[in-house]
Design a protein around this motif. Structure first.
Motif, PDB file in Angstrom:
ATOM      1  N   THR A 153      -2.001  -4.147 -11.878  1.00 31.41           N
ATOM      2  CA  THR A 153      -1.817  -4.726 -10.550  1.00 31.41           C
ATOM      3  C   THR A 153      -1.636  -3.609  -9.525  1.00 31.41           C
ATOM      4  OG1 THR A 153       0.579  -4.839 -10.843  1.00 31.41           O
ATOM      5  CG2 THR A 153      -0.704  -6.780 -11.502  1.00 31.41           C
ATOM      6  N   PRO A 154      -1.904  -3.882  -8.241  1.00 32.05           N
ATOM      7  CA  PRO A 154      -1.677  -2.857  -7.209  1.00 32.05           C
ATOM      8  C   PRO A 154      -0.244  -2.327  -7.196  1.00 32.05           C
ATOM      9  CG  PRO A 154      -3.022  -4.616  -6.315  1.00 32.05           C
ATOM     10  CD  PRO A 154      -2.583  -5.075  -7.683  1.00 32.05           C
ATOM     11  N   TRP A 179       0.090   0.100 -10.065  1.00 28.22           N
ATOM     12  CA  TRP A 179      -0.661   1.331  -9.788  1.00 28.22           C
ATOM     13  C   TRP A 179       0.081   2.187  -8.762  1.00 28.22           C
ATOM     14  CZ3 TRP A 179      -3.729   3.551 -12.820  1.00 28.22           C
ATOM     15  CH2 TRP A 179      -4.713   2.880 -13.557  1.00 28.22           C
ATOM     16  N   VAL A 199      -8.278  -2.862 -10.546  1.00 25.84           N
ATOM     17  CA  VAL A 199      -7.105  -3.413  -9.866  1.00 25.84           C
ATOM     18  C   VAL A 199      -7.270  -4.921  -9.779  1.00 25.84           C
ATOM     19  CG1 VAL A 199      -5.619  -3.220  -7.857  1.00 25.84           C
ATOM     20  CG2 VAL A 199      -7.059  -1.291  -8.503  1.00 25.84           C
ATOM     21  N   LEU A 238      -5.204  -5.726  -2.648  1.00 20.44           N
ATOM     22  CA  LEU A 238      -5.268  -4.260  -2.701  1.00 20.44           C
ATOM     23  C   LEU A 238      -5.400  -3.723  -1.281  1.00 20.44           C
ATOM     24  CD1 LEU A 238      -5.587  -1.528  -4.127  1.00 20.44           C
ATOM     25  CD2 LEU A 238      -8.041  -2.026  -4.352  1.00 20.44           C
ATOM     26  N   ALA A 270      -5.821   2.004  -2.187  1.00 15.21           N
ATOM     27  CA  ALA A 270      -7.197   2.163  -2.691  1.00 15.21           C
ATOM     28  C   ALA A 270      -7.658   3.607  -2.524  1.00 15.21           C
ATOM     29  CB  ALA A 270      -8.137   1.209  -1.956  1.00 15.21           C
ATOM     30  N   ASN A 318     -11.928  -3.462  -7.362  1.00 14.87           N
ATOM     31  CA  ASN A 318     -10.974  -4.526  -7.056  1.00 14.87           C
ATOM     32  C   ASN A 318     -11.495  -5.805  -7.704  1.00 14.87           C
ATOM     33  OD1 ASN A 318      -8.903  -6.014  -6.006  1.00 14.87           O
ATOM     34  ND2 ASN A 318      -9.671  -6.049  -3.911  1.00 14.87           N
TER      35      ASN A 318
END
Length: 274
Positions: A221-222, A225, A246, A251, A256, A267
């Motif tokens: 998941t964002p 990350w 992702v 996002l 990104a 994404n």
């Protein structure tokens, strides 16, 4: 691959003998190990659908899922709460590391429809995942064989993998994206790197695992990350040409761009919907 297939086949034949087949549901409560992959493959080889149960769930949630899904059998390595299975629900205990001691007498050949309790069809259920329940009672969502195959075939075209690739599997099997992390490498001849239970919620440990396992593809998941990036364990020099997937949340552009310094970023959203 040969060993993995033989182990899954032996367990599948044993499950069939216990009455497991198409349109029946088997709960899988197994700790994160190679035996977890064997268990999932075995259930699907019978034509049945698996209902993943995270061993970290409270006993009340586990009991609810087992009852609500009307499971035929519980497949576990003992990692679930002792009182999870109530009443007369059959339980098949499997070894958490090898799974070979009890199942050695079962055939190692791939099960076919003649072996199964019924014909395996595209519209049969493949697995069931439960919503978080944050807006009410958790609800089971059935993902069918055709939907899972469509997703994997699409992702295989978008993410060509080969025997040199390693995909990090870090998502609990109670979430739909776990199917992508486990099965995409396996249909392409690549390797699955199974993140241990004590690692999947630790961004620093995950970052180190990315480096030490030499992973070439990873999905998260964002928010996870972001923690991995901010933790400093993910460095472009240590994980060159990483393919980053992702999913699960929006996002934002800043994250990104930060991720793009480490490799290709895609994404992705909607495995269950697909």
């Amino acid at each position: 691959y040969q060993e993995l297939n033989a182990r899954a086949n032996r367990l599948a034949h044993e499950l069939i003998a216990l009455g497991v087949g198409p349109e029946r549901f088997v709960a899988v409560g197994v700790s994160r190990s190679e035996q977890m992959v064997v268990a999932l493959l075995a259930v699907m080889k019978t034509g049945a659908a698996y209902v993943p149960v995270d061993p970290g769930y409270p006993a009340e949630r586990v009991a609810f899922i087992l009852k609500d899904a009307s499971v035929t059998l519980l497949l576990t390595d003992g990692s679930l709460p002792a009182d999870a299975a109530e009443g007369d629900l059959p339980v098949l205990a499997i070894d958490g590391t090898t799974g070979t001691e009890r199942s050695g007498s079962w055939p190692a050949a791939n099960p076919v429809d003649e072996d199964r309790l019924g014909e395996l069809r595209d519209e049969n259920a493949a697995y069931v995942i439960y919503t978080s329940g944050s807006t009410g009672q958790p609800k089971g969502t059935i993902v069918r064989q055709s939907g899972l195959v469509n997703l994997l075939e699409c992702m295989r075209r978008r993410f060509p993998l080969d025997g040199h690739d390693r995909m990090l599997a870090l998502t609990t099997i109670a979430f739909d994206i776990a199917a992508l992390e486990i099965y995409l490498p396996l249909i392409a001849g690549a390797q699955v790197v199974m993140a241990p239970q004590d690692t999947i919620r630790d961004p620093i440990a995950l970052g180190r695992l990315l480096v030490h396992s030499r992973a070439t593809v990873a999905q998260a998941t964002p928010s996870l990350w972001r923690e991995i990036v901010e933790g400093g364990a993910l460095k472009a020099a240590e994980v060159p040409d990483l393919r980053i997937v992702v999913a699960g949340e929006a996002l934002h552009g800043g994250l990104a761009r930060a991720l793009q310094r480490h490799g290709q970023v895609t994404n992705l959203y909607g495995p269950a919907e697909t």
